[in-house]
Each structure stands twice: as C-alpha cells, then as structure tokens.
Motif scaffolding. Structure first.
Motif, PDB file in Angstrom:
ATOM      1  N   UNK A  30      16.603   0.295  11.878  1.00 33.84           N
ATOM      2  CA  UNK A  30      16.974   0.619  10.476  1.00 33.84           C
ATOM      3  C   UNK A  30      15.581   1.078   9.709  1.00 33.84           C
ATOM      4  N   UNK A  31      15.948   2.125   9.030  1.00 36.47           N
ATOM      5  CA  UNK A  31      14.729   2.649   8.198  1.00 36.47           C
ATOM      6  C   UNK A  31      14.468   2.032   6.944  1.00 36.47           C
ATOM      7  N   UNK A  32      13.197   1.333   6.882  1.00 37.22           N
ATOM      8  CA  UNK A  32      12.993   0.549   5.474  1.00 37.22           C
ATOM      9  C   UNK A  32      11.953   1.091   4.845  1.00 37.22           C
ATOM     10  N   UNK A  33      11.685   2.551   4.862  1.00 37.82           N
ATOM     11  CA  UNK A  33      10.529   2.983   4.245  1.00 37.82           C
ATOM     12  C   UNK A  33      11.304   4.182   3.465  1.00 37.82           C
ATOM     13  N   UNK A  34      11.342   5.213   4.191  1.00 35.98           N
ATOM     14  CA  UNK A  34      11.919   6.504   3.342  1.00 35.98           C
ATOM     15  C   UNK A  34      13.635   6.227   3.258  1.00 35.98           C
ATOM     16  N   UNK A  35      14.247   5.642   4.118  1.00 38.12           N
ATOM     17  CA  UNK A  35      15.502   5.438   3.407  1.00 38.12           C
ATOM     18  C   UNK A  35      16.149   4.125   3.320  1.00 38.12           C
ATOM     19  N   UNK A 223       4.001   2.344  -0.522  1.00 37.39           N
ATOM     20  CA  UNK A 223       3.678   3.171  -1.304  1.00 37.39           C
ATOM     21  C   UNK A 223       5.195   3.704  -2.073  1.00 37.39           C
ATOM     22  N   UNK A 224       6.110   3.796  -1.331  1.00 38.87           N
ATOM     23  CA  UNK A 224       7.616   4.479  -1.799  1.00 38.87           C
ATOM     24  C   UNK A 224       8.209   3.272  -2.646  1.00 38.87           C
ATOM     25  N   UNK A 225       8.069   2.094  -2.165  1.00 41.41           N
ATOM     26  CA  UNK A 225       9.078   1.031  -2.652  1.00 41.41           C
ATOM     27  C   UNK A 225       8.185   0.087  -3.541  1.00 41.41           C
ATOM     28  N   UNK A 226       6.888   0.126  -3.561  1.00 46.36           N
ATOM     29  CA  UNK A 226       6.191  -0.708  -4.484  1.00 46.36           C
ATOM     30  C   UNK A 226       5.263   0.129  -5.412  1.00 46.36           C
TER      31      UNK A 226
END
Length: 235
Positions: A30-35, A223-226
């Motif tokens: 499961x992609x938890x960074x970009x997706x 970076x992406x999510x925080x």
C-alpha cells in the motif's frame, strides 16, 4: 478492542499518527507516501485486500505498540526546523551515502548476469535514473526549497506564498516520479525476490533496493503529508 483506525481513515493520516503503520502497509504493498491521500477502504479494494483484515491488523499493531510504550516523535507538532533537520540528517544523508555505494553493485550484477537475464538491464537503467534525479532533488531541497519554507514561516507574505506553492507542486511531482520508479523496480524484481541460486551480490542488490524503497517512502511521507500541508496551511 477499540478501533483507532477504520475504513474511512486516510492512509497518510494513519502513518502520521502511527508511523509504524508504514511497515504494515509496506507488507500489503500500500503506497502511503505519494498515494496516501485516500481512505483505507479505497486502497484495500483497489488491491483486492480484505478491508477487515487490514483494519484488524492495523489496530492490533497500534495497541500493542502503545502497550510496549514505544514512543514516536510527533512530527505534526515539531517545528519546521526540527522536521527539516530530521529529513536532511536522516533521509538525505542516507541517500547521499547509499546511492553511490549501491551503484557499482547494480552495474556488477548486470555485467555478470545480464546476458541471460535481460530484466537486469532495466533495473540498471531505472536505478541510475533514480540516483541522478534524487541527487539533484536533495541538493535543490537543501539549497533552495527548504530555505524558502523556513523563510515563509518567518515572513508569510503573498509573494513568498506564491513561491511556496510552486515549490510544493514541483517537489510533489518529483516525489511522485521517484515513487513510480521504485514501484517499477519492485515489479521487475518480483517484490525484490532474487531468483533461486542467485549469488551474494545479486541478493545484496535486491535487499538494498528494498531498503532504499522503505527509507524513500518514509522520507516522502514526511514531506508530502506533514511538512508541505503545514507550510501551505500557514497562509
């Protein structure tokens, strides 16, 4: 057992609250960074996973971890400086050390085994494409992009906000492309499973590619999510 997470919980929110969830998501691919900006049920259904099984395992792991008093840093409440320092000192440092060290092994495996295994040429090409892009990416982050985020924190003008939005858009695009390359490498290597009878160097390359994927996804998540949502929301 109390359910901290459910089928409507977003993947990125789960990993932000409970970083160790990334290990479980990795096992399910499961992609938890970009997706990560999607509810758990959508991702589970897309991957033909049992939603109930994933949720049960996730909540079990969460409560076991709490009982063992394994403390995690709450990056959502950390300062920009603390978060950026962590990204640079842990994840950028890892890439700066690992990418040039792994490169000759990838080349050696291609040279020794490539004639009989054409997929190794694609691994070689993808790895070195990723290496070049990530090296340029982290240099730009450290010299231009992170200083801009810190400057915006101190001086949130409209001009700096416009610059920030462009920086975030570009970085997320670069992260997405790096994630796509890693996913392709995982596909080509059959989940980083070396063929039967593979030599030590062959196995080493696959192991280190998988470790690279794990660190990169944690890196992108921070970076992406925080970091980026916090910076953009400050305006």
């Amino acid at each position: 057992m109390e359910r901290t997470f459910n089928e409507t919980s977003f993947i990125s929110d789960i990993v932000t609250k409970f970083p160790k969830a990334s290990d479980l998501f990795k096992s399910y691919r499961i992609d938890f960074c970009c997706g990560g900006n999607r509810p758990l049920i959508d991702v589970a259904n897309e991957r033909n996973l049992s939603v109930e099984e994933v949720i049960t395992n996730l909540n079990t792991l969460y409560h076991k971890t709490k009982l063992l008093n394994k403390t995690e840093i709450d990056w959502k409440s950390a300062s920009y400086n603390e978060l950026i320092d962590h990204i640079v000192n842990k994840h950028h440092r890892y890439l700066n050390e690992e990418l040039p060290q792994l490169s000759p092994y990838v080349t050696k495996v291609l040279r020794v085994h490539g004639a009989g295994q054409p997929h190794l040429a694609q691994i070689h090409k993808l790895f070195h494409q990723l290496k070049t892009e990530l090296e340029q990416h982290i240099i730009k982050e450290e010299t231009e992009d992170f200083p801009l985020i810190l400057a915006f924190e101190q001086d949130p003008t409209d001009e700096n906000y416009t610059k920030l939005l462009k920086v975030v858009e570009d970085l997320e695009s670069e992260h997405s492309h790096a994630g796509d390359i890693m996913k392709e490498l995982r596909e080509i290597t059959n989940d980083f499973t070396p063929p039967q009878g593979a030599c030590g160097t062959y196995r080493l390359v696959y192991q280190r590619l998988e470790a690279l994927e794990s660190d990169l996804f944690q890196h992108i998540h921070l970076e992406n999510n925080i970091l980026f949502p916090r910076a953009v929301a400050q305006a």
